[in-house]
Design a protein around this motif. Structure first.
Motif, PDB file in Angstrom:
ATOM      1  N   ARG A 168       0.854  -1.183   0.000  1.00 14.88           N
ATOM      2  CA  ARG A 168       0.000   0.000   0.000  1.00 14.88           C
ATOM      3  C   ARG A 168       0.892   1.235   0.000  1.00 14.88           C
ATOM      4  N   THR A 169       0.565   2.187  -0.866  1.00 13.80           N
ATOM      5  CA  THR A 169       1.351   3.415  -0.944  1.00 13.80           C
ATOM      6  C   THR A 169       0.618   4.548  -0.237  1.00 13.80           C
ATOM      7  N   ALA A 170       1.384   5.586   0.127  1.00 10.31           N
ATOM      8  CA  ALA A 170       0.803   6.706   0.867  1.00 10.31           C
ATOM      9  C   ALA A 170      -0.183   7.481   0.001  1.00 10.31           C
ATOM     10  N   ALA A 171       0.066   7.517  -1.314  1.00 10.91           N
ATOM     11  CA  ALA A 171      -0.835   8.199  -2.233  1.00 10.91           C
ATOM     12  C   ALA A 171      -1.300   7.205  -3.287  1.00 10.91           C
ATOM     13  N   LYS A 172      -2.423   7.504  -3.926  1.00  7.71           N
ATOM     14  CA  LYS A 172      -2.968   6.594  -4.926  1.00  7.71           C
ATOM     15  C   LYS A 172      -2.397   6.833  -6.329  1.00  7.71           C
ATOM     16  N   ARG A 173      -1.608   7.892  -6.515  1.00  8.58           N
ATOM     17  CA  ARG A 173      -1.119   8.232  -7.841  1.00  8.58           C
ATOM     18  C   ARG A 173      -0.046   7.275  -8.360  1.00  8.58           C
ATOM     19  N   PRO A 174       0.922   6.835  -7.547  1.00 16.21           N
ATOM     20  CA  PRO A 174       2.009   6.022  -8.117  1.00 16.21           C
ATOM     21  C   PRO A 174       1.503   4.684  -8.648  1.00 16.21           C
ATOM     22  N   SER A 196      -2.946   0.289  -3.906  1.00 19.27           N
ATOM     23  CA  SER A 196      -2.893  -0.987  -3.202  1.00 19.27           C
ATOM     24  C   SER A 196      -2.805  -2.114  -4.223  1.00 19.27           C
ATOM     25  N   VAL A 197      -1.800  -2.973  -4.074  1.00 15.92           N
ATOM     26  CA  VAL A 197      -1.577  -4.058  -5.022  1.00 15.92           C
ATOM     27  C   VAL A 197      -1.364  -5.348  -4.239  1.00 15.92           C
TER      28      VAL A 197
END
Length: 231
Positions: A168-174, A196-197
Motif C-alpha cells: 500500500r502506498t501513501a498516495a494513490k497516484r504512483p 494498493s496491489v
C-alpha cells in the motif's frame, strides 16, 4: 516381539486399550512403545465399556460407521473402532510431513490431543496434529520509502503452499509493480496497480524474492505472508 520389530524399524504402533471398562490397557496396547487408545462419545467422555487409566494414552471416537458383511453399514463400537481413527490421524500427519520419525509422529499426536478424563494425553485432534507437523507460517512486514523507479527487494524462505504479498502506498497516484522471483532468478508472478496491489501465488517452496517498483517517489507498507496448507 512383533511390536519390538515394528518399533525397531521406525514404525508407529497403535492398539485398542480394551472394552472391559476397567483400569489399564490390554496387550499389546499395554506395551509402553504402543499408542493405546480408549473410546469416547460425542461429549468427549469415555464410554463405560472403555478401559482407562494408567497405560491408556489416547482416546478417539469409539462408535463409528463400518461396512456390514453382505452390504450396508452398521454402527461399530469399541476401542477397536477408536484405534483406527488414531492410525488415520497418524497417516494424515505423515502425508503432510513424510520426514517425521515414528517418535516425532507419536509426540505430535500426544501433545496436540484434547484433554479428557481417564486417559494420559487426551482425545486425538487431526487438524491440530497436522498443523503441528507442517512447516511454520512465515510473515514479514516493512515500511519504507521508494524513489522513482527504484527496485526494493524482500526475501522469504517458505515451504510449498500459498504466498501473498500486499503493498500500500501513501498516495494513490504512483503505479506500483510487484514481482515474485525464485532463488534462480525466474519471475513466476506479477501484479500491478495503484495505491494498493496484491500478488498471490502457490509456490513450490524454497527461497523467493518479492520486488517492488513504483513510478513515483512514495512511502509504502508491504506485507508478505506464507501459510502452509492443511492437507
Amino acid at each position: 516381539e512383533a511390536v519390538a520389530y515394528a518399533v525397531g524399524h521406525d514404525r508407529l504402533v497403535v492398539a485398542a486399550a480394551g472394552n472391559d471398562g476397567r483400569p489399564g490397557a490390554l496387550w499389546p496396547a499395554a506395551d509402553p512403545s504402543v499408542l493405546s487408545v480408549a473410546g469416547t462419545n460425542q461429549a468427549d467422555q469415555l464410554y463405560r465399556w472403555s478401559n482407562y487409566g494408567a497405560g491408556v494414552r489416547l482416546a478417539a471416537p469409539g462408535c463409528n460407521p463400518a461396512p456390514l458383511v453382505g452390504g450396508g453399514y452398521v454402527e461399530y463400537c469399541g476401542t477397536s473402532a477408536a484405534a483406527p481413527v488414531v492410525a488415520g490421524v497418524a497417516a494424515l500427519a505423515l502425508s503432510a510431513n513424510p520426514k517425521l520419525s515414528s517418535g516425532q509422529l507419536a509426540d505430535a499426536i500426544r501433545r496436540t490431543a484434547v484433554p479428557v478424563p481417564g486417559v494420559e494425553f487426551g482425545r486425538v485432534d487431526a487438524a491440530r496434529t497436522i498443523q503441528a507437523v507442517v512447516p511454520a507460517a512465515a510473515r514479514f512486514a516493512a515500511d519504507g520509502r521508494s524513489r522513482t523507479g527504484e527496485i526494493r527487494a524482500f526475501r522469504l524462505t517458505v515451504g510449498p503452499g500459498p504466498l501473498e504479498a500486499t503493498v500500500r502506498t501513501a498516495a494513490k497516484r504512483p503505479a506500483v509493480r510487484l514481482e515474485l522471483y525464485t532463488a534462480g532468478g525466474i519471475r513466476v508472478a506479477t501484479a500491478t496497480g495503484r495505491g494498493s496491489v496484491r500478488l498471490r501465488r502457490v509456490v513450490a517452496g524454497g527461497a523467493y524474492t518479492v520486488r517492488l517498483r513504483a513510478t513515483m517517489a512514495t512511502r509504502f507498507a508491504i506485507t508478505v505472508t506464507y501459510s502452509p496448507p492443511i492437507p
